[in-house]
Design a protein around this motif. Structure first.
Motif: not given
Length: 520
Positions: A365-376, A389-399
């Motif tokens: 989850m940390e690596v995923t969030f760092e990727i989303l941060r850099e992409a944003g 915003i959408v990436g964090a919500i969707v990925i977190g809920q789906a995971a």
């Protein structure tokens, strides 16, 4: 070689088909211009590779047009309206003796002039916005300062937002940035020095400081470090920061950077030194202390109690952003007895449905969030916000629904991410993010003992750091009591009578304002 007639009738641009190989870079130091107009122009064009943006404008002085001359300049760097004005007025030139001095005095009416005796300074002036006037029969060209740069207007800083305070930020023009400082500090003791760094980029560096406040030993050390830089290019302030910092092998920044003129002015009045480079909208401040990376301009625009609460919240977020995931890993893996019974049952039920241990879940989850941060950050602003915003919500809920990670892990990582955005300076957030992964590994290996070992190692490392000879933790360690009015807490203005001893010992008195009292 180009003939005189070819140059004087070629119009605005030089013919590219007659390119020759340029002479070596250091050859220009001793090469002197010729008294023949064609030879001097030909050498300049050959040296610059007959570049398309090097423009040649022939004209004549006087009504009889007996004194031939040519303007050479770089398109986009000079004020072409001023050049047209000089050329159109040249026919009214009165050829008085001595002719050369009269021509220089005529050109002085438009801009500052300099006479050039060799090609090295001539070429240097050409590429910083000077128009070179070559007069036939004289071996000394005249450089006229008529620079023209298209620059971004002064606007609100992008990375250091405030609710209450100035909305002005630095721009890429170093002269404009110095003027923003002058507007805030109208004192003759604000001294500015200029250096040029980069043998090819020739980047202009300006050093600003309060002469009667600054620590002269720190100023001498800064000059020493800047003078020993030998490089062909300095493209922005980050290059300078790497070349002058004290400690290389540390994730913590030892040079403070800001894009706010009011913040820079406040640091200058505390005895620090600002370094501004042409082409960069940031100012480097030295020496830099650890606590100042968590201070914000808004701390001093709000009342003391509000500023103190906000500042304490930032220091709390240091521990949340750095230690929250590792505490969760340590407690759920080694120290379940610290968890309330009801919560422990819920966490155990969630963990049964996931295939990975807590450390792996948290790491993913940390690596995923760092990727989303850099992409944003890298994507266009409207799209970047949506992706984050959408990436964090969707990925977190789906995971969570897929049973890959537990809901508790998503909550911990979300709190950690939000806490990491509280830091007012981007450069201090990076080492916190790096250390977070190290603490997670220690917690997964040794539990709370590993976190204690890691935290002790970080404190020891911070205590060994220095910024231009000043201890990184000075004010806290070694502890200076009178500096506590503006360290962890923000005291009322009427108590902040002395400047911080951590950065200067000269001219310590800042004010003598008495405590406000109600009118009887």
């Amino acid at each position: 070689m180009l003939h005189t007639t070819t140059i004087l009738t070629s119009g605005r641009r030089c013919p590219s088909k007659m390119k020759q190989s340029a002479p070596p870079h250091d050859y220009l130091a001793n090469k002197k211009p010729s008294s023949h107009l064609a030879d001097t122009i030909d050498f300049i064009l050959t040296t610059t590779g007959h570049s398309e943006d090097i423009l040649v404008r022939p004209f004549s002085f006087g009504r009889n047009q007996t004194l031939k001359a040519t303007f050479i300049y770089v398109e986009g760097l000079c004020n072409e309206d001023a050049i047209e004005k000089m050329i159109s007025r040249a026919k009214f030139f009165d050829e008085k003796e001595p002719v050369f001095e009269s021509a220089q005095q005529y050109l002085e009416e438009v801009g500052h002039t300099e006479t050039l005796n060799c090609f090295r300074p001539l070429i240097d002036k050409l590429f910083i916005g000077y128009a070179i006037c070559v007069i036939d029969g004289f071996s000394t060209p005249i450089a006229v300062a008529i620079p023209f740069y298209k620059e971004r207007p002064v606007s609100e800083p992008m990375t250091e937002k405030v609710v209450r305070g100035s909305r002005e930020g630095f721009v890429e023009n170093v002269r404009t940035n110095i003027s923003l400082l002058r507007r805030r500090i109208g004192d003759e003791q604000l001294w500015v020095e200029t250096k040029t760094i980069g043998t090819r980029t020739k980047t202009k560096i300006m050093i600003a400081y309060m002469n009667d406040i600054v620590d002269k030993s720190i100023l001498r050390e800064l000059h020493t470090r800047l003078d020993r830089i030998y490089t062909d290019s300095v493209l922005e302030d980050g290059n300078i920061e790497e070349l002058i910092e004290d400690q290389v092998y540390t994730p913590f920044p030892t040079v403070y950077s800001t894009e706010r003129p009011d913040t820079t002015a406040a640091h200058l009045l505390e005895g620090k030194i600002a370094i501004l480079s042409d082409g960069s909208p940031m100012a480097l401040i030295v020496p830099a202390l650890f606590v100042q990376f968590f201070h914000n301009a808004e701390d001093h625009t709000q009342r003391a109690d509000i500023g103190t609460l906000i500042r304490l919240l930032r220091f709390l977020c240091i521990f949340i952003a750095m230690l929250a995931p590792s505490f969760y890993i340590a407690i759920t893996t080694f120290h379940q007895e610290l968890i309330p019974t009801g919560l422990l049952g819920n966490l155990a039920a969630q963990q049964e449905g996931t295939p990975f241990p807590t450390f792996v879940e948290t790491l993913m989850m940390e690596v995923t969030f760092e990727i989303l941060r850099e992409a944003g950050i890298r994507m266009p602003q409207p799209v970047g916000q949506a992706v984050s915003i959408v990436g964090a919500i969707v990925i977190g809920q789906a995971a969570v629904q897929a049973g890959i990670v537990s809901a508790a892990v998503v909550i911990v990582i979300s709190i950690t991410a939000i806490a990491s955005f509280v830091f007012p300076t981007y450069s201090i957030g990076v080492p916190i993010r790096i250390l977070r992964f190290g603490f997670m590994a220690l917690a997964a290996s040794f539990g709370l003992l590993g976190i204690c070992i890691g935290f002790t190692a970080v404190l020891l490392h911070l205590s060994t750091l220095k910024s231009f000879g000043v201890p990184y933790l000075k004010g806290l360690s070694p502890f200076i009591w009178k500096d506590q009015t503006d360290t962890l807490f923000r005291a009322p203005k009427w108590l902040m009578n002395e400047r911080p001893e951590a950065t200067t010992k000269s001219n310590q008195t800042r004010q003598r304002t008495p405590k406000p009292s109600p009118k009887d």
